[in-house]
Design an enzyme around this catalytic site. Sequence first.
Site, PDB file in Angstrom:
ATOM      1  N   SER A  13       1.132   6.483   2.331  1.00 31.92           N
ATOM      2  CA  SER A  13       2.186   7.673   3.476  1.00 31.92           C
ATOM      3  C   SER A  13       2.734   8.498   3.080  1.00 31.92           C
ATOM      4  O   SER A  13       4.090   7.600   1.890  1.00 31.92           O
ATOM      5  CB  SER A  13       2.491   6.896   4.796  1.00 31.92           C
ATOM      6  OG  SER A  13       0.886   6.066   5.379  1.00 31.92           O
ATOM      7  N   GLU A  43     -11.002  -1.185   5.854  1.00 33.50           N
ATOM      8  CA  GLU A  43      -9.603  -1.586   6.479  1.00 33.50           C
ATOM      9  C   GLU A  43     -10.407  -2.620   8.488  1.00 33.50           C
ATOM     10  O   GLU A  43     -10.711  -1.882   8.782  1.00 33.50           O
ATOM     11  CB  GLU A  43      -8.888  -0.175   7.067  1.00 33.50           C
ATOM     12  CG  GLU A  43      -7.599  -0.852   6.813  1.00 33.50           C
ATOM     13  CD  GLU A  43      -6.624   1.078   7.245  1.00 33.50           C
ATOM     14  OE1 GLU A  43      -7.231   1.750   6.960  1.00 33.50           O
ATOM     15  OE2 GLU A  43      -5.932   0.316   6.510  1.00 33.50           O
ATOM     16  N   GLN A  76       0.588  -1.391  -0.071  1.00 35.23           N
ATOM     17  CA  GLN A  76       0.407   0.333  -0.383  1.00 35.23           C
ATOM     18  C   GLN A  76       0.894   1.263   0.216  1.00 35.23           C
ATOM     19  O   GLN A  76       1.274   1.418   0.746  1.00 35.23           O
ATOM     20  CB  GLN A  76      -0.411  -0.128   0.965  1.00 35.23           C
ATOM     21  CG  GLN A  76      -1.773   1.114   1.308  1.00 35.23           C
ATOM     22  CD  GLN A  76      -2.739   0.970   2.538  1.00 35.23           C
ATOM     23  OE1 GLN A  76      -2.277  -0.347   3.581  1.00 35.23           O
ATOM     24  NE2 GLN A  76      -3.480   1.967   2.506  1.00 35.23           N
ATOM     25  N   GLY A  77       1.153   2.259  -1.671  1.00 38.95           N
ATOM     26  CA  GLY A  77       1.603   3.525  -1.250  1.00 38.95           C
ATOM     27  C   GLY A  77       0.336   4.279  -1.173  1.00 38.95           C
ATOM     28  O   GLY A  77       0.773   5.406  -1.930  1.00 38.95           O
ATOM     29  N   GLU A 107      -4.423   8.988  18.331  1.00 36.60           N
ATOM     30  CA  GLU A 107      -5.037  10.534  18.785  1.00 36.60           C
ATOM     31  C   GLU A 107      -6.015  10.675  17.762  1.00 36.60           C
ATOM     32  O   GLU A 107      -7.178  11.046  17.813  1.00 36.60           O
ATOM     33  CB  GLU A 107      -3.857  11.918  18.326  1.00 36.60           C
ATOM     34  CG  GLU A 107      -2.744  11.114  19.194  1.00 36.60           C
ATOM     35  CD  GLU A 107      -2.005  10.451  19.462  1.00 36.60           C
ATOM     36  OE1 GLU A 107      -1.907   9.734  18.113  1.00 36.60           O
ATOM     37  OE2 GLU A 107      -1.236  10.199  20.850  1.00 36.60           O
ATOM     38  N   SER A 113       4.331  -1.645   4.037  1.00 39.82           N
ATOM     39  CA  SER A 113       5.179  -3.055   4.654  1.00 39.82           C
ATOM     40  C   SER A 113       5.120  -3.781   3.435  1.00 39.82           C
ATOM     41  O   SER A 113       4.783  -3.610   2.402  1.00 39.82           O
ATOM     42  CB  SER A 113       3.655  -2.995   5.241  1.00 39.82           C
ATOM     43  OG  SER A 113       3.046  -1.830   6.565  1.00 39.82           O
TER      44      SER A 113
HETATM   45  C1  LIG Z   1       3.442  -1.167  11.245  1.00 46.05           C
HETATM   46  C2  LIG Z   1       3.132  -0.154  10.875  1.00 46.05           C
HETATM   47  C3  LIG Z   1       2.344  -0.215   8.549  1.00 46.05           C
HETATM   48  C4  LIG Z   1       2.565   0.754   8.631  1.00 46.05           C
HETATM   49  N1  LIG Z   1       2.047   0.015   6.509  1.00 46.05           N
HETATM   50  C5  LIG Z   1       1.888   0.985   6.344  1.00 46.05           C
HETATM   51  C6  LIG Z   1       1.940   0.683   4.363  1.00 46.05           C
HETATM   52  O1  LIG Z   1       1.468  -0.266   4.400  1.00 46.05           O
HETATM   53  N2  LIG Z   1       1.298   1.791   4.191  1.00 46.05           N
HETATM   54  C7  LIG Z   1       1.722   2.973   4.035  1.00 46.05           C
HETATM   55  O2  LIG Z   1       1.169   3.744   2.916  1.00 46.05           O
HETATM   56  N3  LIG Z   1       1.222   3.249   4.689  1.00 46.05           N
HETATM   57  C8  LIG Z   1       1.788   2.399   6.180  1.00 46.05           C
HETATM   58  N4  LIG Z   1       1.720   3.024   7.506  1.00 46.05           N
HETATM   59  C9  LIG Z   1       1.851   4.454   7.569  1.00 46.05           C
HETATM   60  C10 LIG Z   1       0.967   4.682   8.689  1.00 46.05           C
HETATM   61  O3  LIG Z   1      -0.296   5.058   8.092  1.00 46.05           O
HETATM   62  C11 LIG Z   1       0.774   6.055   9.785  1.00 46.05           C
HETATM   63  O4  LIG Z   1       1.982   5.874   9.813  1.00 46.05           O
HETATM   64  C12 LIG Z   1      -0.558   6.587   9.834  1.00 46.05           C
HETATM   65  O5  LIG Z   1      -1.254   7.770   8.865  1.00 46.05           O
HETATM   66  C13 LIG Z   1       0.183   8.400  10.785  1.00 46.05           C
HETATM   67  O6  LIG Z   1       1.447   9.206   9.893  1.00 46.05           O
HETATM   68  P1  LIG Z   1       2.234   9.364  10.022  1.00 46.05           P
HETATM   69  O7  LIG Z   1       3.202   8.375  10.223  1.00 46.05           O
HETATM   70  O8  LIG Z   1       2.608  10.581   9.370  1.00 46.05           O
HETATM   71  O9  LIG Z   1       2.753  10.381  11.850  1.00 46.05           O
HETATM   72  P2  LIG Z   1       1.339  12.196  11.332  1.00 46.05           P
HETATM   73  O10 LIG Z   1       0.193  11.847  10.970  1.00 46.05           O
HETATM   74  O11 LIG Z   1       2.837  12.965  11.301  1.00 46.05           O
HETATM   75  O12 LIG Z   1       1.383  12.202  13.558  1.00 46.05           O
HETATM   76  C14 LIG Z   1       2.055  12.017  13.833  1.00 46.05           C
HETATM   77  C15 LIG Z   1       1.758  12.691  15.040  1.00 46.05           C
HETATM   78  O13 LIG Z   1       0.630  14.013  15.061  1.00 46.05           O
HETATM   79  C16 LIG Z   1      -0.765  12.877  15.763  1.00 46.05           C
HETATM   80  N5  LIG Z   1      -1.789  13.938  14.800  1.00 46.05           N
HETATM   81  C17 LIG Z   1      -1.471  14.172  13.495  1.00 46.05           C
HETATM   82  N6  LIG Z   1      -2.911  14.402  13.203  1.00 46.05           N
HETATM   83  C18 LIG Z   1      -3.523  14.818  14.164  1.00 46.05           C
HETATM   84  C19 LIG Z   1      -4.444  15.873  14.301  1.00 46.05           C
HETATM   85  N7  LIG Z   1      -5.716  16.145  13.823  1.00 46.05           N
HETATM   86  N8  LIG Z   1      -5.250  15.850  15.656  1.00 46.05           N
HETATM   87  C20 LIG Z   1      -4.840  15.246  16.979  1.00 46.05           C
HETATM   88  N9  LIG Z   1      -3.277  14.380  16.720  1.00 46.05           N
HETATM   89  C21 LIG Z   1      -2.587  14.151  15.551  1.00 46.05           C
HETATM   90  C22 LIG Z   1      -0.726  11.279  15.354  1.00 46.05           C
HETATM   91  O14 LIG Z   1      -1.239  11.145  16.378  1.00 46.05           O
HETATM   92  C23 LIG Z   1       1.309  11.455  15.965  1.00 46.05           C
HETATM   93  O15 LIG Z   1       0.806  11.082  17.654  1.00 46.05           O
HETATM   94  C24 LIG Z   1       2.346   1.499   8.394  1.00 46.05           C
HETATM   95  C25 LIG Z   1       3.143   2.571  10.080  1.00 46.05           C
HETATM   96  C26 LIG Z   1       3.105   1.331  10.975  1.00 46.05           C
HETATM   97  C27 LIG Z   1       3.362   1.581  11.978  1.00 46.05           C
END
Ligand SMILES: Cc1cc2nc3c(=O)[nH]c(=O)nc-3n(C[C@H](O)[C@H](O)[C@H](O)COP(=O)(O)OP(=O)(O)OC[C@H]3O[C@@H](n4cnc5c(N)ncnc54)[C@H](O)[C@@H]3O)c2cc1C
Length: 397
Positions: A134, A250, A131-132, A381, A166
Site C-alpha cells: 500500500s 490471503e 508487506q510493502g 466496499e 504492519s
Molecule cells: C490493520 C491494517 C494492517 C495493514 N497492513 C498492511 C501491510 O502490512 N501492508 C500493506 O501494504 N498494506 C497494509 N494495510 C493497508 C490495506 O491493505 C489498505 O488500507 C486497504 O487496501 C485499503 O486501502 P486504503 O487504506 O488506501 O483505502 P482506499 O482504497 O483509499 O479506500 C478508501 C475508502 O474508499 C472505498 N473504496 C475504494 N475503492 C472503492 C471502489 N472501487 N468501490 C467502492 N468503494 C471503494 C474503500 O472501501 C474505503 O472505504 C493494512 C491495513 C490495516 C487496516
Amino acid sequence: MDFRESDELAALRQQIRSWLKQNLPSGYGVPGYRGPHDPEERIREARAWQRKLFDAGWSGLSWPEEYGGRGFGILEQLVWSEEYARAWAPDMIMLAVGLDLTGPVLIQKGQPWQRERFLEKILNGEEVWCQGFSEPDAGSDLAALRCRGEVKGDEIIVTGQKIWTSFAQHADWCILVVRTDPDLPKKHDGMTFLLCDMNTPGIDIRPLTEMTGEDWFNEVFFDSVRVPIDNVLGEIDKGWDVVINTLSHERASAAPHAKLESELLLLRELVKTLPYQGGVAADHPIVRQKLARFTTEVLTLRVNAYRNAETILRTGHPGPQGSLLKLGWSELDQQVKQFACELLGPFGLLTAEDPRAVEKGHWNYELMWSRAASIYAGTSEIQRNIVAERVLGLPRR
Ligand SMILES: Cc1cc2nc3c(=O)[nH]c(=O)nc-3n(C[C@H](O)[C@H](O)[C@H](O)COP(=O)(O)OP(=O)(O)OC[C@H]3O[C@@H](n4cnc5c(N)ncnc54)[C@H](O)[C@@H]3O)c2cc1C
C-alpha cells in the site's frame, strides 16, 4: 458438501487439541489473553512459539512437504485453524506475511536459490517479513502505486513511500512492489516485485499509532535503497502477476467462525453476572435474542467457510465466495464487540491499565481492533463490489 467429519479428520482434530493443550506458552489457553504488552517481547515470544511449532511439525501446514511444509489439504488446515482459535493460542499475525504470503509465492514463483535461502527461516520463525504494497494513493487500487524502482546495472534503486506496513519495525525482510517503468500505458504493467532486506541503508521506518494505542503499522520511506537484481521475484516489469498470486493466498484457510465462537462463549459468560436494567443481562429478552442471533450467524459463517473450502477442493482456488466470508465475519465481529461494550456501559470505555476494567479491557480493545478487519485484505466496499458482480452477476454501472 457433506459436513460430517471423516475419521481421519476427527483423529487429527484430537491430536491438535491435545498437542496445543500440552504445549501452549504460559498465560495462553484462557479467554482474552493477548500476550506481553511490550512489542519487542511479543515478537520474541512469537518467534519462539513458531520455532516450537516448526520443531513439532506444525509449521507451514499448507506448504508442500518438499519445501518443509506439512502438505495439508484445505480441510485439515481448517481443522487446525478451528482448534487453534478454540484453544486461545497465540495470535501469530506478526509472522503471517512470511508464512501465509511470502512462503507460498516463493514456492510458486521463486528461483531455486530464493527458496533455498528464505523458506526454512520463514517456517522456523527466524526471519520476519512485512508487506510493502500500500501507498498513500494506492490501497484498494493497488495498481496505482508509484514507489519508483530504477534498474541500474545489477541493482534496482528504490525511492518512494509505502504506508500501513504492519510490523515493518520488527521485520527482517519485505515483499516490496515498485514501479520500474512509469511510461507504460496500462498501470498494471511496469511493476516489479522485490525481496528487500529491511536493514539496507536508506530505509526510514516511522511508526503510526492506532486507536488501540499500539504502533502496529508504519510509514516506510525509501531513499535510493539498493536492492540486488537477483532479489526480483518473477520478472522485471511483470510484478502484477506476482502480486495477484500473493494476494490469492490471503487467508483462504482461516476459520474466522472459530475465533468468533470463542468470543461468543466469553460474552455468554459475561452476561451471566453482568447487572443490566435491574436484573442480570443473561435474563433480559433483548440480550438473549441478540446472543441467539449472533450464534446463528456464526453457524452460518462456519457453513460458508466449509463451502469455501469445498470450492477450493473442487477448483483449486477460493473464488468470489471468499468475499462473502470476509464480509460476513468482519462485520459480525464488529457487531459482537460493539454489543459487549454497550452492555458494559461506561465500563466498556476502560482500557487494560484501569483496575476497574472488565476482563482487563478485553472488549474495549477488541472493539477498536475490529475496525481494522473491514479495511485490510480488501475493504468491505470492495468485497461488496465483488459479491455484486461476481457472485450475484449484477451489471457494472
Ligand atoms: C490493520 C491494517 C494492517 C495493514 N497492513 C498492511 C501491510 O502490512 N501492508 C500493506 O501494504 N498494506 C497494509 N494495510 C493497508 C490495506 O491493505 C489498505 O488500507 C486497504 O487496501 C485499503 O486501502 P486504503 O487504506 O488506501 O483505502 P482506499 O482504497 O483509499 O479506500 C478508501 C475508502 O474508499 C472505498 N473504496 C475504494 N475503492 C472503492 C471502489 N472501487 N468501490 C467502492 N468503494 C471503494 C474503500 O472501501 C474505503 O472505504 C493494512 C491495513 C490495516 C487496516
